[in-house]
Scaffold this motif. Structure first.
Motif, PDB file in Angstrom:
ATOM      1  N   UNK A 505     -44.915 -22.437  -1.236  1.00 31.00           N
ATOM      2  CA  UNK A 505     -43.733 -23.080  -1.830  1.00 31.00           C
ATOM      3  C   UNK A 505     -43.467 -22.539  -3.241  1.00 31.00           C
ATOM      4  N   UNK A 506     -44.539 -22.311  -4.000  1.00 33.54           N
ATOM      5  CA  UNK A 506     -44.376 -21.757  -5.349  1.00 33.54           C
ATOM      6  C   UNK A 506     -43.840 -20.334  -5.299  1.00 33.54           C
ATOM      7  N   UNK A 507     -44.325 -19.555  -4.329  1.00 33.95           N
ATOM      8  CA  UNK A 507     -43.881 -18.165  -4.190  1.00 33.95           C
ATOM      9  C   UNK A 507     -42.382 -18.094  -3.904  1.00 33.95           C
ATOM     10  N   UNK A 508     -41.865 -19.049  -3.116  1.00 28.28           N
ATOM     11  CA  UNK A 508     -40.431 -19.056  -2.815  1.00 28.28           C
ATOM     12  C   UNK A 508     -39.614 -19.198  -4.103  1.00 28.28           C
ATOM     13  N   UNK A 509     -40.049 -20.097  -4.984  1.00 30.19           N
ATOM     14  CA  UNK A 509     -39.338 -20.282  -6.246  1.00 30.19           C
ATOM     15  C   UNK A 509     -39.428 -19.063  -7.143  1.00 30.19           C
ATOM     16  N   UNK A 510     -40.605 -18.430  -7.158  1.00 30.43           N
ATOM     17  CA  UNK A 510     -40.773 -17.239  -7.990  1.00 30.43           C
ATOM     18  C   UNK A 510     -39.988 -16.057  -7.431  1.00 30.43           C
ATOM     19  N   UNK A 511     -39.919 -15.958  -6.093  1.00 27.83           N
ATOM     20  CA  UNK A 511     -39.213 -14.833  -5.471  1.00 27.83           C
ATOM     21  C   UNK A 511     -37.717 -14.908  -5.744  1.00 27.83           C
ATOM     22  N   UNK A 512     -37.140 -16.111  -5.669  1.00 28.94           N
ATOM     23  CA  UNK A 512     -35.698 -16.232  -5.888  1.00 28.94           C
ATOM     24  C   UNK A 512     -35.359 -15.988  -7.353  1.00 28.94           C
ATOM     25  N   UNK A 513     -36.322 -16.186  -8.230  1.00 28.00           N
ATOM     26  CA  UNK A 513     -36.087 -15.941  -9.651  1.00 28.00           C
ATOM     27  C   UNK A 513     -35.743 -14.475  -9.907  1.00 28.00           C
ATOM     28  N   UNK A 552     -46.113  -9.074 -13.193  1.00 25.06           N
ATOM     29  CA  UNK A 552     -47.432  -8.571 -13.556  1.00 25.06           C
ATOM     30  C   UNK A 552     -48.212  -9.609 -14.340  1.00 25.06           C
ATOM     31  N   UNK A 553     -47.563 -10.266 -15.271  1.00 24.75           N
ATOM     32  CA  UNK A 553     -48.260 -11.301 -16.047  1.00 24.75           C
ATOM     33  C   UNK A 553     -48.690 -12.464 -15.149  1.00 24.75           C
ATOM     34  N   UNK A 554     -47.833 -12.821 -14.192  1.00 25.72           N
ATOM     35  CA  UNK A 554     -48.209 -13.887 -13.253  1.00 25.72           C
ATOM     36  C   UNK A 554     -49.322 -13.427 -12.332  1.00 25.72           C
ATOM     37  N   UNK A 555     -49.310 -12.148 -11.958  1.00 28.65           N
ATOM     38  CA  UNK A 555     -50.360 -11.606 -11.093  1.00 28.65           C
ATOM     39  C   UNK A 555     -51.706 -11.610 -11.801  1.00 28.65           C
ATOM     40  N   UNK A 556     -51.708 -11.354 -13.102  1.00 28.20           N
ATOM     41  CA  UNK A 556     -52.961 -11.397 -13.874  1.00 28.20           C
ATOM     42  C   UNK A 556     -53.567 -12.799 -13.823  1.00 28.20           C
ATOM     43  N   UNK A 557     -52.716 -13.807 -13.963  1.00 31.80           N
ATOM     44  CA  UNK A 557     -53.209 -15.196 -13.873  1.00 31.80           C
ATOM     45  C   UNK A 557     -53.765 -15.479 -12.478  1.00 31.80           C
ATOM     46  N   UNK A 558     -53.063 -14.978 -11.455  1.00 34.27           N
ATOM     47  CA  UNK A 558     -53.546 -15.182 -10.081  1.00 34.27           C
ATOM     48  C   UNK A 558     -54.866 -14.491  -9.821  1.00 34.27           C
ATOM     49  N   UNK A 559     -55.042 -13.278 -10.329  1.00 37.78           N
ATOM     50  CA  UNK A 559     -56.302 -12.557 -10.159  1.00 37.78           C
ATOM     51  C   UNK A 559     -57.450 -13.254 -10.890  1.00 37.78           C
ATOM     52  N   UNK A 574     -55.265 -16.486  -3.436  1.00 39.79           N
ATOM     53  CA  UNK A 574     -55.018 -15.410  -2.464  1.00 39.79           C
ATOM     54  C   UNK A 574     -53.553 -15.409  -2.043  1.00 39.79           C
ATOM     55  N   UNK A 575     -53.041 -16.587  -1.647  1.00 34.88           N
ATOM     56  CA  UNK A 575     -51.641 -16.680  -1.218  1.00 34.88           C
ATOM     57  C   UNK A 575     -50.713 -16.354  -2.387  1.00 34.88           C
ATOM     58  N   UNK A 576     -51.083 -16.814  -3.564  1.00 32.88           N
ATOM     59  CA  UNK A 576     -50.261 -16.582  -4.761  1.00 32.88           C
ATOM     60  C   UNK A 576     -50.129 -15.086  -5.064  1.00 32.88           C
ATOM     61  N   UNK A 577     -51.245 -14.364  -5.055  1.00 32.87           N
ATOM     62  CA  UNK A 577     -51.220 -12.929  -5.373  1.00 32.87           C
ATOM     63  C   UNK A 577     -50.468 -12.128  -4.308  1.00 32.87           C
ATOM     64  N   UNK A 578     -50.719 -12.432  -3.037  1.00 34.57           N
ATOM     65  CA  UNK A 578     -49.996 -11.728  -1.974  1.00 34.57           C
ATOM     66  C   UNK A 578     -48.501 -12.025  -2.050  1.00 34.57           C
ATOM     67  N   UNK A 579     -48.155 -13.266  -2.385  1.00 40.18           N
ATOM     68  CA  UNK A 579     -46.743 -13.641  -2.490  1.00 40.18           C
ATOM     69  C   UNK A 579     -46.016 -12.903  -3.595  1.00 40.18           C
TER      70      UNK A 579
END
Length: 630
Positions: A505-513, A552-559, A574-579
């Protein structure tokens, strides 16, 4: 200007096709099934057993969807629950001739309803976690004191052997808690022993002291060595639990360390708590005994006489009944490793490594029993079975024993595994257990899917109203992103839990951004007077840097969550980084492809369907107008 080459469209079509294929298995749901696995470590599941299972179902007039051998178990899928229950009874009756001592575990299970052609492409659904599928949860406490005690006992035997081999006389060796105490009459001999033991046993700290007329040398494990012993015990217990849980047919069990002395076991899909406790709490021990080949023993095997006093009758899995002496030579505690290998004749063998005490005993025993057979017996639930019974060809010294004979490479590998991981390194007790019902898991799935669905619909409606055609394209890119994410999770056979659904659900919001950034950038270019085609080009190119930076900054937090988190946190990461990765591909590449496909071939494009373009009012100051000065 805004045209993609055909190879880019080919890549997108391929990604869409692969995403659809690997997402499909999650739509079909699960069907009731029966799984058959071995209840004894020495008993293998093979194609012959598969034929027996199929014959039992045919005799009971039960038609399965399929019966297949998969890994170390046989799985049969059925159309409904009634057929599943009847099939379990029929299979149990056919293959377990002694209900009090079952040879196989017949367990209820759930399998995907995916068509066979999808399975042949290795397209399988995502695993579901405990909170979505239901199951049992155990928190187990490992008795670390017992692990240290076993290490101290082993050290006591090693010290006795070392001092005897070097001819160093002592007046007694004892164990005081987890310390080894050696007594001497002479201070010079004590010094000689201290030098030897310090050189040979680097993980032990030796301290000299005086007790009346005796000189004492006390050895205690160094703090780092104590931690290493505890970690090794924990890892071996986790490995053994993995081997045992496989018998329950759990698709994706969670067995992981918690703290320094606890293990968490989560078994999704298992509702029989009693059977789960029985399997994971099973104790297995290993003993080496001499085979009795006397005339009385042969008469007992032939049925013309009783079993001789001091012996027992066992079953050798390869050669049938065998008479073995009750007195054991060695136990599994003296075995440090077992690996498959080859002997000097290039035949498959099992290479055993013994500790110092075991090496000494084996050397003496083998020297006195050349030409006789030695049985290796594995005990489970109080009942033993002979793994192998090789002939002793020569004196076995050096702590390394090679077992060879009429065995294949696979049999040697299986035997080594049994000897290596047959028992727990330290006792464990269950200090917490809970059961999550399947109805609660089903409710969690339904609510999770509803939250993702309505979130997607709300975003799609808003984007379509506010950005018109570009909003529709953004919504299609969002759907493509969701398709790719689910496909990736299915391909990786990841375990989906409630935190994972929250991450989707979070990835959907980030993707539309990302699409909002692109659409607004195109609007800015149009306000600045750029042509429609130019606005599309500049909008995508200049928005990409911002999208890349934010992702990239969000991916660093996910990693970081992935590296340092555990359990639900790691599942979310895992879902967050792949998303994040799929959202960048879908929002930039896929949406640009659709825009190019729609507008790219229109040479005289005059306008874009991107919603209302607000032009802010400008203030014009005349050149001759006086300007106020302070």
């Amino acid at each position: 200007m805004n045209r993609y080459p055909m190879w880019k469209y080919a890549i997108l079509i391929f990604a869409l096709l692969v995403g659809t294929i690997y997402t499909l298995p999650n739509i079909f749901g699960e069907a009731p099934a029966v799984q058959v696995s071995s209840a004894k470590a020495t008993l293998k599941v093979d194609p012959a057993l598969q034929s027996r299972v199929a014959a039992a179902l045919a005799e009971a007039k039960i038609t399965p969807d399929f019966v297949q051998l998969e890994g170390n178990s046989i799985k049969a899928r059925f159309a409904d629950l009634d057929a599943q229950i009847h099939a379990k009874d029929a299979i149990s009756k056919a293959i377990n001739t002694d209900p009090a001592d079952p040879s196989y575990i017949v367990a209820l299970n759930l399998l995907s309803r995916s068509p066979h052609w999808l399975s042949s492409l290795h397209a399988f659904p995502m695993y579901l976690g405990l909170d979505l599928r239901g199951g049992v949860h155990f928190l187990m406490q490992v008795d670390m004191k017992s692990a240290l005690t076993k290490k101290a006992e082993s050290l006591t035997g090693d010290v006795r052997t070392m001092l005897r081999d070097k001819g160093i006389r002592h007046s007694g060796i004892s164990r005081d808690g987890n310390n080894v105490v050696v007594s001497f009459r002479d201070d010079a001999v004590l010094k000689q022993a201290q030098d030897l033991l310090s050189a040979q046993l680097g993980d032990v700290l030796w301290t000299a002291s005086t007790d009346g007329l005796d000189q004492r040398l006390t050895g205690s494990l160094k703090p780092a060595s104590m931690v290493a012993v505890q970690d090794a015990a924990l890892k071996q217990n986790i490995s053994t639990l993995h081997n045992r849980v496989n018998e329950l047919g759990v698709a994706e069990p969670t067995i992981q360390q918690q703290g320094r002395d606890r293990i968490v076991v989560q078994l999704p899909g298992v509702q029989d708590t009693a059977k789960a406790k029985d399997i994971i709490g099973r104790t297995a021990t290993l003993e080496l005994r001499m085979v009795d080949d006397s005339a009385e023993a042969q008469a007992a095997l032939a049925g013309s006489g009783p079993v001789p006093f001091g012996t027992e009758r066992f079953i050798d899995r390869g050669f049938g009944p065998i008479i073995v002496k009750r007195q054991f030579v060695l136990t599994g505690e003296n075995l440090t490793d077992a690996q498959p290998g080859f002997d000097e004749n290039h035949q498959a063998s099992v290479d055993l490594t013994l500790d110092a005490k075991g090496a000494r005993i084996m050397k003496d025993m083998s020297r006195e029993n050349i030409g006789k057979r030695m049985a290796i017996i594995l005990f489970e639930k109080g009942k033993g079975e002979v793994v192998t019974a090789p002939v002793i060809r020569s004196e076995l010294s050096g702590g390394r024993v090679k077992i060879s004979g009429a065995m294949s490479t696979q049999e040697a590998s299986d035997t080594a595994l049994l000897l290596r991981a047959g028992s727990l390194a330290a006792p464990m007790e269950i200090i917490e257990e809970k059961t999550v019902g399947p109805s609660l898991g089903k409710e969690n799935i339904e609510k999770g899917i509803l939250s993702v669905t309505w979130g997607f619909v709300a975003v799609a409606i808003f984007m379509s109203i506010y950005y018109r055609l570009f909003g529709v394209i953004s919504s299609l890119a969002l759907g493509f992103n969701l398709l790719l994410l689910v496909a990736l999770l299915s391909m990786l056979q990841a375990t989906l839990s409630l935190p994972g659904i929250a991450a989707i659900a979070l990835v959907l919001g980030m993707a539309i951004d990302s699409n909002v950034l692109i659409n607004e950038r195109i609007r800015e270019e149009l306000r600045a007077g750029a042509s429609p085609q130019g606005a599309i080009t500049i909008g995508y190119e200049r928005a990409f840097a911002t999208i890349l930076d934010s992702n990239v900054t969000t991916l660093i937090a996910g990693l970081s969550l992935l590296a340092f988190g555990s359990g639900p946190v790691k599942g979310f990461a895992i879902v967050h980084c792949l998303g994040i990765l799929t959202s960048m591909f879908s929002s930039v590449v896929f949406s640009r492809a659709l825009v190019n496909l729609w507008y790219g071939r229109q040479k005289k494009l005059k306008s874009l369907s991107i919603g209302q373009i607000w032009i802010p009012p400008t203030e014009v100051i005349a050149a001759d107008q006086p300007v106020a000065k302070s």
